[in-house]
Design a protein around this motif. Structure first.
Motif, PDB file in Angstrom:
ATOM      1  N   PHE A 155      -6.667  20.253  12.060  1.00 48.98           N
ATOM      2  CA  PHE A 155      -6.602  20.603  10.633  1.00 48.98           C
ATOM      3  C   PHE A 155      -6.298  19.341   9.822  1.00 48.98           C
ATOM      4  O   PHE A 155      -5.242  19.215   9.205  1.00 48.98           O
ATOM      5  N   PRO A 156      -7.223  18.371   9.823  1.00 44.72           N
ATOM      6  CA  PRO A 156      -6.949  17.039   9.256  1.00 44.72           C
ATOM      7  C   PRO A 156      -6.642  17.024   7.766  1.00 44.72           C
ATOM      8  O   PRO A 156      -6.017  16.077   7.281  1.00 44.72           O
ATOM      9  N   LYS A 157      -7.051  18.056   7.027  1.00 47.64           N
ATOM     10  CA  LYS A 157      -6.806  18.068   5.582  1.00 47.64           C
ATOM     11  C   LYS A 157      -5.615  18.942   5.197  1.00 47.64           C
ATOM     12  O   LYS A 157      -5.333  19.099   4.015  1.00 47.64           O
ATOM     13  N   LEU A 214       0.836  -1.192   0.000  1.00 47.68           N
ATOM     14  CA  LEU A 214       0.000   0.000   0.000  1.00 47.68           C
ATOM     15  C   LEU A 214       0.874   1.246   0.000  1.00 47.68           C
ATOM     16  O   LEU A 214       1.752   1.396   0.840  1.00 47.68           O
ATOM     17  N   ILE A 215       0.636   2.142  -0.972  1.00 50.25           N
ATOM     18  CA  ILE A 215       1.309   3.438  -1.032  1.00 50.25           C
ATOM     19  C   ILE A 215       0.290   4.499  -0.651  1.00 50.25           C
ATOM     20  O   ILE A 215      -0.777   4.588  -1.267  1.00 50.25           O
ATOM     21  N   ALA A 216       0.591   5.299   0.370  1.00 53.49           N
ATOM     22  CA  ALA A 216      -0.393   6.235   0.906  1.00 53.49           C
ATOM     23  C   ALA A 216       0.118   7.669   0.885  1.00 53.49           C
ATOM     24  O   ALA A 216       1.306   7.920   1.084  1.00 53.49           O
ATOM     25  N   VAL A 217      -0.802   8.607   0.662  1.00 55.19           N
ATOM     26  CA  VAL A 217      -0.484  10.025   0.787  1.00 55.19           C
ATOM     27  C   VAL A 217      -1.068  10.619   2.064  1.00 55.19           C
ATOM     28  O   VAL A 217      -0.630  11.675   2.505  1.00 55.19           O
ATOM     29  N   SER A 218      -2.052   9.954   2.668  1.00 58.70           N
ATOM     30  CA  SER A 218      -2.724  10.496   3.851  1.00 58.70           C
ATOM     31  C   SER A 218      -1.969  10.107   5.115  1.00 58.70           C
ATOM     32  O   SER A 218      -2.466   9.389   5.990  1.00 58.70           O
ATOM     33  N   ALA A 219      -0.748  10.642   5.220  1.00 68.46           N
ATOM     34  CA  ALA A 219       0.137  10.276   6.329  1.00 68.46           C
ATOM     35  C   ALA A 219      -0.390  10.733   7.674  1.00 68.46           C
ATOM     36  O   ALA A 219       0.085  10.266   8.720  1.00 68.46           O
ATOM     37  N   GLY A 220      -1.385  11.613   7.684  1.00 67.02           N
ATOM     38  CA  GLY A 220      -1.965  12.057   8.939  1.00 67.02           C
ATOM     39  C   GLY A 220      -2.496  10.917   9.781  1.00 67.02           C
ATOM     40  O   GLY A 220      -2.579  11.025  11.009  1.00 67.02           O
ATOM     41  N   ALA A 221      -2.837   9.805   9.141  1.00 68.04           N
ATOM     42  CA  ALA A 221      -3.325   8.643   9.880  1.00 68.04           C
ATOM     43  C   ALA A 221      -2.289   8.126  10.866  1.00 68.04           C
ATOM     44  O   ALA A 221      -2.629   7.526  11.891  1.00 68.04           O
ATOM     45  N   LEU A 222      -1.010   8.365  10.588  1.00 66.55           N
ATOM     46  CA  LEU A 222       0.054   7.873  11.460  1.00 66.55           C
ATOM     47  C   LEU A 222       0.090   8.599  12.802  1.00 66.55           C
ATOM     48  O   LEU A 222       0.775   8.152  13.733  1.00 66.55           O
ATOM     49  N   ALA A 223      -0.634   9.697  12.916  1.00 67.93           N
ATOM     50  CA  ALA A 223      -0.706  10.395  14.196  1.00 67.93           C
ATOM     51  C   ALA A 223      -1.526   9.610  15.217  1.00 67.93           C
ATOM     52  O   ALA A 223      -1.475   9.903  16.411  1.00 67.93           O
ATOM     53  N   ASP A 224      -2.272   8.614  14.740  1.00 66.92           N
ATOM     54  CA  ASP A 224      -3.073   7.753  15.610  1.00 66.92           C
ATOM     55  C   ASP A 224      -2.242   6.529  15.966  1.00 66.92           C
ATOM     56  O   ASP A 224      -2.026   5.658  15.117  1.00 66.92           O
ATOM     57  N   PRO A 225      -1.745   6.427  17.202  1.00 70.05           N
ATOM     58  CA  PRO A 225      -0.879   5.298  17.570  1.00 70.05           C
ATOM     59  C   PRO A 225      -1.543   3.942  17.361  1.00 70.05           C
ATOM     60  O   PRO A 225      -0.879   2.970  16.976  1.00 70.05           O
ATOM     61  N   ALA A 226      -2.853   3.862  17.612  1.00 73.15           N
ATOM     62  CA  ALA A 226      -3.558   2.591  17.443  1.00 73.15           C
ATOM     63  C   ALA A 226      -3.562   2.159  15.982  1.00 73.15           C
ATOM     64  O   ALA A 226      -3.343   0.985  15.664  1.00 73.15           O
TER      65      ALA A 226
END
Length: 265
Positions: free
Chosen positions: A183-185, A89-101
């Protein structure tokens, strides 16, 4: 020929698909597309010559070597584990990594299957350099983004406030983890930088600059031996001012590096 599947059919996905053949001809092909809106999926699939998929199972049944994500933080959280169980999986929405779970769950899925979650550079570069700091340890990271007021409009962190169209103001100052919630986006690149650098200390400043023609991201990182300052500017996508077209191009560059006979990392 490497099979590529796409999650998302918005502005960035369209840039990616429309530039795909010229960038990766002879090495990769787009076999399927899936998004929340099937009408958009059908339109982009028809333009690309790919299958329009209604579900993730349909997409993965095409046996892609890589799935690329342009669908946002929540979509990445929803689909990552299932994708990683089957492929890369190649992702651009790296903000998801802020969620430790989420990060722990994605890492577990990748380790269990032998596949990889690859974070594209997005609107910045230098994640390879930041990994050097991560391996050395002890890094301090400061990240600043300058954006036009309209690109920040509607963000939860503004709490209904309208940013000035006449004067510069600080829309946010605090931790990167807090920034992605407020500012999730707008701050995916800051989360990617923090995650890549494994910075022990990090801070984010988000400035609203009226009349700004280019979004600018600047980062400063240092440890006991090294210091670096990087700055990146790009014009917002006219179709989606909250995103930069460079995010789509960065995925093309990522696939180029993964499939080219000579790669630059």
């Amino acid at each position: 020929m490497e099979k590529i599947a796409v999650i998302g059919a918005g502005a960035l996905a369209r840039v990616f698909c429309r530039r795909f053949a010229a960038a990766l001809a002879g090495r990769c092909e787009i076999t399927g597309i899936m998004s929340r809106t099937f009408e958009k999926t059908e339109a982009l699939a028809a333009e690309t010559g790919a299958a329009a998929c209604r579900t993730l199972d349909d997409l993965l049944a095409l046996n892609p070597g890589y799935v690329v994500e342009f669908a946002g933080v929540q979509a990445l959280k929803d689909y990552a584990s299932a994708v990683l169980a089957r492929t890369n999986l190649i992702a651009v929405s790296a903000g998801a990594l802020a969620d430790p779970a989420f990060r722990a769950k994605a890492e577990e899925a990748a380790r269990g299957s032998g596949h990889r979650l690859i974070i594209a550079n997005g609107a910045i570069g230098g994640l390879d350099l930041l990994r050097t700091y991560a391996l050395m340890g002890g890094a301090k990271l400061e990240f600043e983004s300058l954006k036009a007021p309209k690109s920040l409009a509607g963000a939860p962190g503004l709490k209904g406030r309208t940013l000035s169209e006449e004067r510069e103001e600080v829309a946010f100052s605090g931790s990167i983890d807090e920034a992605i919630r407020e500012f999730p986006k707008n701050v995916n690149v800051a989360v990617a930088a923090r995650a890549a650098s494994a910075a022990e200390q990090s801070r984010m400043t988000l400035r609203s600059v009226p009349g700004l023609k280019e979004t600018t991201h600047s980062l400063r990182i240092e440890n006991q031996l090294l210091h670096a300052e990087l700055s990146f500017s790009s014009r917002p996508d006219p179709e989606n001012p909250r995103s930069s077209v460079s995010a789509a191009w960065s995925v093309l560059a990522c696939l180029d590096a993964l499939t080219a006979p000579i790669a630059f990392f």
